[in-house]
Design a protein around this motif. Structure first.
Motif, PDB file in Angstrom:
ATOM      1  N   ILE A  61      29.540  58.966 -21.710  1.00 30.20           N
ATOM      2  CA  ILE A  61      30.215  57.725 -21.364  1.00 30.20           C
ATOM      3  C   ILE A  61      31.408  57.550 -22.297  1.00 30.20           C
ATOM      4  O   ILE A  61      31.235  57.492 -23.527  1.00 30.20           O
ATOM      5  CB  ILE A  61      29.275  56.509 -21.497  1.00 30.20           C
ATOM      6  CG1 ILE A  61      28.008  56.726 -20.663  1.00 30.20           C
ATOM      7  CG2 ILE A  61      29.991  55.232 -21.098  1.00 30.20           C
ATOM      8  CD1 ILE A  61      28.254  56.793 -19.172  1.00 30.20           C
ATOM      9  N   GLU A  62      32.592  57.487 -21.733  1.00 29.70           N
ATOM     10  CA  GLU A  62      33.792  57.321 -22.535  1.00 29.70           C
ATOM     11  C   GLU A  62      34.493  56.017 -22.153  1.00 29.70           C
ATOM     12  O   GLU A  62      34.392  55.554 -21.026  1.00 29.70           O
ATOM     13  CB  GLU A  62      34.735  58.514 -22.330  1.00 29.70           C
ATOM     14  CG  GLU A  62      34.129  59.849 -22.763  1.00 29.70           C
ATOM     15  CD  GLU A  62      35.062  61.011 -22.531  1.00 29.70           C
ATOM     16  OE1 GLU A  62      36.123  60.789 -21.897  1.00 29.70           O
ATOM     17  OE2 GLU A  62      34.738  62.126 -22.960  1.00 29.70           O
ATOM     18  N   GLY A  63      35.204  55.479 -23.092  1.00 28.60           N
ATOM     19  CA  GLY A  63      35.998  54.293 -22.824  1.00 28.60           C
ATOM     20  C   GLY A  63      35.221  52.997 -22.838  1.00 28.60           C
ATOM     21  O   GLY A  63      35.725  51.969 -22.386  1.00 28.60           O
ATOM     22  N   VAL A  64      33.987  53.009 -23.359  1.00 30.21           N
ATOM     23  CA  VAL A  64      33.158  51.805 -23.421  1.00 30.21           C
ATOM     24  C   VAL A  64      32.894  51.463 -24.883  1.00 30.21           C
ATOM     25  O   VAL A  64      32.485  52.318 -25.675  1.00 30.21           O
ATOM     26  CB  VAL A  64      31.817  51.990 -22.681  1.00 30.21           C
ATOM     27  CG1 VAL A  64      30.923  50.773 -22.876  1.00 30.21           C
ATOM     28  CG2 VAL A  64      32.063  52.240 -21.205  1.00 30.21           C
ATOM     29  N   LYS A  65      33.131  50.218 -25.241  1.00 26.92           N
ATOM     30  CA  LYS A  65      32.807  49.757 -26.592  1.00 26.92           C
ATOM     31  C   LYS A  65      31.583  48.859 -26.521  1.00 26.92           C
ATOM     32  O   LYS A  65      31.426  48.067 -25.589  1.00 26.92           O
ATOM     33  CB  LYS A  65      33.988  49.017 -27.207  1.00 26.92           C
ATOM     34  CG  LYS A  65      34.515  47.854 -26.392  1.00 26.92           C
ATOM     35  CD  LYS A  65      35.750  47.253 -27.023  1.00 26.92           C
ATOM     36  CE  LYS A  65      36.285  46.094 -26.180  1.00 26.92           C
ATOM     37  NZ  LYS A  65      37.501  45.489 -26.771  1.00 26.92           N
ATOM     38  N   VAL A  66      30.710  48.995 -27.506  1.00 27.01           N
ATOM     39  CA  VAL A  66      29.464  48.238 -27.552  1.00 27.01           C
ATOM     40  C   VAL A  66      29.434  47.420 -28.839  1.00 27.01           C
ATOM     41  O   VAL A  66      29.633  47.953 -29.934  1.00 27.01           O
ATOM     42  CB  VAL A  66      28.236  49.166 -27.500  1.00 27.01           C
ATOM     43  CG1 VAL A  66      26.949  48.350 -27.508  1.00 27.01           C
ATOM     44  CG2 VAL A  66      28.291  50.064 -26.265  1.00 27.01           C
ATOM     45  N   SER A  67      29.192  46.127 -28.671  1.00 30.32           N
ATOM     46  CA  SER A  67      29.001  45.245 -29.822  1.00 30.32           C
ATOM     47  C   SER A  67      27.550  44.777 -29.788  1.00 30.32           C
ATOM     48  O   SER A  67      27.165  43.980 -28.935  1.00 30.32           O
ATOM     49  CB  SER A  67      29.961  44.046 -29.751  1.00 30.32           C
ATOM     50  OG  SER A  67      29.784  43.194 -30.858  1.00 30.32           O
ATOM     51  N   ALA A  68      26.731  45.319 -30.681  1.00 33.74           N
ATOM     52  CA  ALA A  68      25.286  45.146 -30.598  1.00 33.74           C
ATOM     53  C   ALA A  68      24.777  44.025 -31.494  1.00 33.74           C
ATOM     54  O   ALA A  68      25.369  43.704 -32.538  1.00 33.74           O
ATOM     55  CB  ALA A  68      24.584  46.444 -30.967  1.00 33.74           C
ATOM     56  N   ARG A 116      26.456  50.051 -19.532  1.00 35.43           N
ATOM     57  CA  ARG A 116      27.498  51.079 -19.518  1.00 35.43           C
ATOM     58  C   ARG A 116      28.108  51.224 -18.132  1.00 35.43           C
ATOM     59  O   ARG A 116      29.328  51.356 -17.987  1.00 35.43           O
ATOM     60  CB  ARG A 116      26.910  52.407 -19.996  1.00 35.43           C
ATOM     61  CG  ARG A 116      26.535  52.413 -21.477  1.00 35.43           C
ATOM     62  CD  ARG A 116      26.212  53.821 -21.936  1.00 35.43           C
ATOM     63  NE  ARG A 116      25.037  54.354 -21.263  1.00 35.43           N
ATOM     64  CZ  ARG A 116      23.805  54.340 -21.762  1.00 35.43           C
ATOM     65  NH1 ARG A 116      23.573  53.776 -22.951  1.00 35.43           N
ATOM     66  NH2 ARG A 116      22.801  54.863 -21.098  1.00 35.43           N
ATOM     67  N   TYR A 117      27.260  51.208 -17.097  1.00 32.67           N
ATOM     68  CA  TYR A 117      27.754  51.360 -15.728  1.00 32.67           C
ATOM     69  C   TYR A 117      28.730  50.248 -15.369  1.00 32.67           C
ATOM     70  O   TYR A 117      29.803  50.491 -14.813  1.00 32.67           O
ATOM     71  CB  TYR A 117      26.578  51.369 -14.747  1.00 32.67           C
ATOM     72  CG  TYR A 117      27.001  51.413 -13.289  1.00 32.67           C
ATOM     73  CD1 TYR A 117      27.351  52.617 -12.683  1.00 32.67           C
ATOM     74  CD2 TYR A 117      27.046  50.248 -12.531  1.00 32.67           C
ATOM     75  CE1 TYR A 117      27.739  52.655 -11.353  1.00 32.67           C
ATOM     76  CE2 TYR A 117      27.432  50.273 -11.205  1.00 32.67           C
ATOM     77  CZ  TYR A 117      27.781  51.483 -10.619  1.00 32.67           C
ATOM     78  OH  TYR A 117      28.173  51.516  -9.297  1.00 32.67           O
ATOM     79  N   LEU A 118      28.371  49.021 -15.682  1.00 35.59           N
ATOM     80  CA  LEU A 118      29.251  47.902 -15.348  1.00 35.59           C
ATOM     81  C   LEU A 118      30.550  47.977 -16.147  1.00 35.59           C
ATOM     82  O   LEU A 118      31.637  47.750 -15.605  1.00 35.59           O
ATOM     83  CB  LEU A 118      28.533  46.589 -15.618  1.00 35.59           C
ATOM     84  CG  LEU A 118      27.342  46.269 -14.706  1.00 35.59           C
ATOM     85  CD1 LEU A 118      26.652  44.982 -15.154  1.00 35.59           C
ATOM     86  CD2 LEU A 118      27.763  46.161 -13.243  1.00 35.59           C
TER      87      LEU A 118
END
Length: 314
Positions: A61-68, A116-118
């Motif tokens: 998965i590229e181009g996705v940032k996650v703030s956990a 991630r999909y969304l």
């Protein structure tokens, strides 16, 4: 692809039609799901999660940032994860998603594939943890949705989505928390920005038609309360948030019955069918777990509903 709506008569069947047989894109998993059948056994749940977990672990998965683990409330379970594209600029719709787990277990990490999909498809996804039974009972799940929505409104710079274009969603128990917020107006926050709700396999829309499972449902709803008043099918008289309902072919029979009742109740209220999506070949777990794999049974319809709801909010 258009949202597939059932007629009231067809809603009494809920076993066929709907999406193409896209589960065949993962034929090995399709065969296992068919063999496990509809009952929620440990083998079915564990096997389904393991099968799709391997696919998600291998995905790039590229181009996705996650703030956990962002805090949205005072309880230790009041944490959420934000999934957004790197170019999110405040205009993208937002989906708030609650995991399943029978009201007593589960974690937002189980919705990472959906997040991630969304995000890859231009939607900011926020996966929430919520308080669990038996310590926390009805309507704590709906209350937690309200707190998460207030956090979204107050933190646009963190999530990068449009707080006026929010769709709330969940699977199984999480779908019921989303449903409680959608239909029980007393739980709703002011100016919440909610423009739609996606309910995936909601299991307890009418609490009066069968004994509650003592290890799950009864721990959340209680057994001596007014179960009719807590049933969302009896709380449809207020705000009319657009709803999409999704169900799997291999759901336990009692969940099919619950979904029929919600569809019929909404159809009577509105004089037309709500959006209804079937997932042929899937079970209660795989209907969410397959999202983000080569199997596109449900994902595109989720995106279409989200985009349509956001467009209508302009």
């Amino acid at each position: 692809m258009m949202i597939r709506a059932l007629t009231v008569a067809a809603a009494a069947i809920l076993l066929s039609g709907g999406a193409p047989a896209q589960i065949l894109e993962t034929p090995g998993i399709a065969a296992k799901i068919a063999a496990w059948g509809p009952e929620l056994t440990r083998e079915q749940v564990r096997g389904t999660l393991q099968a799709y977990g391997a696919l998600h672990a291998a995905a790039r998965i590229e181009g996705v940032k996650v703030s956990a683990d962002r805090r949205y409330g005072p309880h230790e379970r009041h944490v959420l994860d934000v999934y957004a594209s790197e170019d999110a600029n405040g205009t993208q719709p937002v989906v708030v998603f609650a995991h399943g787990g029978g009201f007593v277990r589960g974690d937002k990490k189980g919705a990472a594939n959906i997040g991630r999909y969304l995000a890859v498809n231009g939607v900011v996804a926020i996966a929430i943890n919520y308080r669990l039974a038996p310590e926390h009972k009805w309507p704590s799940g709906g209350e937690d949705f309200a707190m998460a929505l207030e956090w979204i409104r107050g933190n646009p710079g963190v999530h990068g989505g449009d707080p006026a274009k929010i769709v709330i969603s969940g699977a199984s128990a999480g779908a019921m928390h989303a449903a409680d917020y959608t239909f029980h107006e007393s739980l709703q926050a002011e100016n919440d920005g909610v423009v739609g709700a996606i309910l995936i396999s909601p299991p307890t829309v009418d609490l009066t038609i069968r004994p509650l499972d003592p290890g799950r449902d009864a721990l959340y709803y209680g057994t001596e309360s007014d179960l009719g008043a807590r049933s969302v099918v009896n709380a449809l008289g207020g705000r009319k948030i657009p709803v999409m309902i999704a169900y799997a072919e291999h759901e336990p029979g009692f969940i099919h019955e619950q979904i029929r009742r919600l569809i019929d109740a909404l159809a009577r209220r509105d004089g037309r069918m709500p959006g209804v999506i079937s997932a042929p070949g899937h079970n209660h777990i795989s209907i969410s777990a397959h999202i983000g794999t080569a199997d596109r049974t449900l994902g595109p319809d989720l995106l279409e509903f989200i985009r349509l709801a956001a467009a209508r909010a302009k």
